[in-house]
Design an enzyme around this catalytic site. Structure first.
Site, PDB file in Angstrom:
ATOM      1  N   LYS A  10     137.030 107.142 -33.080  1.00 15.22           N
ATOM      2  CA  LYS A  10     138.365 107.077 -33.679  1.00 15.22           C
ATOM      3  C   LYS A  10     138.275 106.883 -35.185  1.00 15.22           C
ATOM      4  O   LYS A  10     139.053 107.475 -35.957  1.00 15.22           O
ATOM      5  CB  LYS A  10     139.174 105.944 -33.035  1.00 15.22           C
ATOM      6  CG  LYS A  10     139.591 106.253 -31.605  1.00 15.22           C
ATOM      7  CD  LYS A  10     140.062 105.016 -30.863  1.00 15.22           C
ATOM      8  CE  LYS A  10     140.332 105.344 -29.397  1.00 15.22           C
ATOM      9  NZ  LYS A  10     140.659 104.148 -28.602  1.00 15.22           N
ATOM     10  N   GLN A  42     141.711  98.028 -28.295  1.00 11.24           N
ATOM     11  CA  GLN A  42     140.836  98.769 -27.395  1.00 11.24           C
ATOM     12  C   GLN A  42     140.752  98.082 -26.037  1.00 11.24           C
ATOM     13  O   GLN A  42     140.453  96.898 -25.945  1.00 11.24           O
ATOM     14  CB  GLN A  42     139.433  98.883 -28.004  1.00 11.24           C
ATOM     15  CG  GLN A  42     138.469  99.717 -27.187  1.00 11.24           C
ATOM     16  CD  GLN A  42     138.892 101.176 -27.097  1.00 11.24           C
ATOM     17  OE1 GLN A  42     139.305 101.776 -28.082  1.00 11.24           O
ATOM     18  NE2 GLN A  42     138.802 101.737 -25.907  1.00 11.24           N
ATOM     19  N   ASP A  50     149.749 103.541 -29.451  1.00  7.14           N
ATOM     20  CA  ASP A  50     149.243 103.798 -28.098  1.00  7.14           C
ATOM     21  C   ASP A  50     150.379 104.063 -27.112  1.00  7.14           C
ATOM     22  O   ASP A  50     150.149 104.577 -26.019  1.00  7.14           O
ATOM     23  CB  ASP A  50     148.431 102.594 -27.603  1.00  7.14           C
ATOM     24  CG  ASP A  50     146.939 102.863 -27.641  1.00  7.14           C
ATOM     25  OD1 ASP A  50     146.547 104.040 -27.666  1.00  7.14           O
ATOM     26  OD2 ASP A  50     146.162 101.897 -27.640  1.00  7.14           O
TER      27      ASP A  50
END
Length: 369
Positions: free
Chosen positions: A129, A173, A196
């Site tokens: 990422k 994460q 997200d």
């Protein structure tokens, strides 16, 4: 995403990789051509070349000269949906928009990632990422905490990023260590920075007609974007989503429903999953069970999107394992009209959509059109 998908797939009837050992090798044996994009043609007719209808949705402006990579099809195999190539095109669109935004306002989008613990797969995701952010011009911020860090420490870092105007998106994460409450942590992310798409309000808005969430979860949004860019009709089609996780399965079903598909969710308590799946024109599988979906599950001519990323033992691989999907590629590719490979299908799209969501957040924060 393998860990996320696995939680919803562990209770399905077991499937082995027997008979699918050559599935990934098959991808490399299919001839690949560089083709210009057109707005015509029946995309999935079984001919030897593909004219692909593309919709540009990241910048909101059309692109008539773009080129993506597509695999030729034969009468014995489905077309390979090239997620790597589509993700590359999306990143190029994002980079163009970021350059335009920076030139006009001086603002550069920022994405913050919080990693807790030392899981190798999570560290790899975060590293990828970060590289992706650099490739398009997004500023990357990272916090790496020890496995035994407290939930309070994580929440303090989230609050700091919530209050930082240079940070437009915050990603925690997953999975988190077992002593932390995942929902508490995710809910602490400001909804304006929830790139997200996991905030309950975003999911709730996604489920409601005539409402728009600020962000949609990246992996399911990437699946739909692949269908769009390959010109796959969704309206009025029958779709089956295998797996009902909060991260992929449920939002994927909601997105298909928004596109006017007739949607069925197959899960660990579903009776006759094979029979239900075989009725689908579009199949999205996200259960984290290697090669669970066999060729016999697939309706001839269906389009298959395989979200699974599962390691299976392979003595011939330098790593001792190889990655396969939820779908037995070797079998399904002979029946489906189009199918995503693993790797190289949905995975690259997840990161591309994360970058897109971060750009959207920055534009919204600075009222930039």
């Amino acid at each position: 995403m393998a860990a996320a998908a696995a939680s919803s797939g562990m209770m399905f009837s077991s499937a082995t990789s027997d008979g699918c050992s050559r599935g990934l090798q098959r991808v490399s044996s299919i001839t690949v051509l560089r083709l210009g994009l057109t707005r015509s043609a029946a995309v999935f007719s079984r001919t030897r070349t593909i004219n692909i209808q593309v919709r540009t949705s990241i910048s909101g402006r059309s692109s008539s000269s773009s080129v993506i990579t597509a695999a030729t099809a034969t009468e014995a195999s489905g077309k390979v949906i090239d997620g790597k190539s589509v993700a590359k095109q999306i990143r190029e669109e994002i980079a163009t928009e970021i350059s335009r935004m920076k030139a006009s306002t001086g603002v550069v989008p920022g994405l913050a990632v919080i990693l807790v613990g030392d899981r190798k797969d999570s560290a790899t995701y975060v590293r990828n990422k970060k590289k992706a952010c650099e490739s398009v011009g997004i500023e990357s911020y990272e916090v790496h905490l020890a496995e035994d860090s407290s939930e309070k420490e994580v929440l303090q870092h989230i609050k700091g990023f919530n209050d930082d105007p240079s940070v437009n998106g915050i990603l925690v994460q997953l999975p988190l260590p077992s002593h932390m409450n995942e929902q508490n942590v995710l809910n602490a992310v400001c909804i304006d920075k929830d790139v997200d798409g996991f905030n309950p309000l975003n999911i709730g808005l996604l489920a409601m007609r005539d409402r728009e969430p600020l962000f949609v979860p990246c992996t399911p949004k990437g699946c739909i974007e692949l269908l769009h860019r390959y010109g796959v009709p969704i309206k009025g089609k029958r779709a089956v989503v295998i797996g009902r996780s909060n991260i992929v399965g449920m939002p994927a079903a909601l997105l298909l429903q928004r596109e006017d598909a007739t949607v069925s969710l197959v899960h660990s308590r579903t009776k006759n999953p094979e029979e239900i799946t075989r009725q689908a024109d579009i199949v999205i599988s996200a259960v984290g069970k290697p090669n669970m979906v066999r060729g016999s599950w697939i309706k001839p001519g269906a389009v298959v999107i395989d979200v699974g990323i599962n390691p299976v033992e392979d003595a011939k691989s330098p790593r001792g394992y190889r990655l396969v999907g939820d779908v037995c590629f070797e079998e399904a590719s002979k029946i489906a009209s189009a199918i995503t490979p693993v790797p190289g299908g949905v995975g690259p799209m997840t990161i591309a959509i994360l970058l897109s969501n971060t750009l959207v957040a920055a534009k919204r924060a600075h009222n930039f059109k």
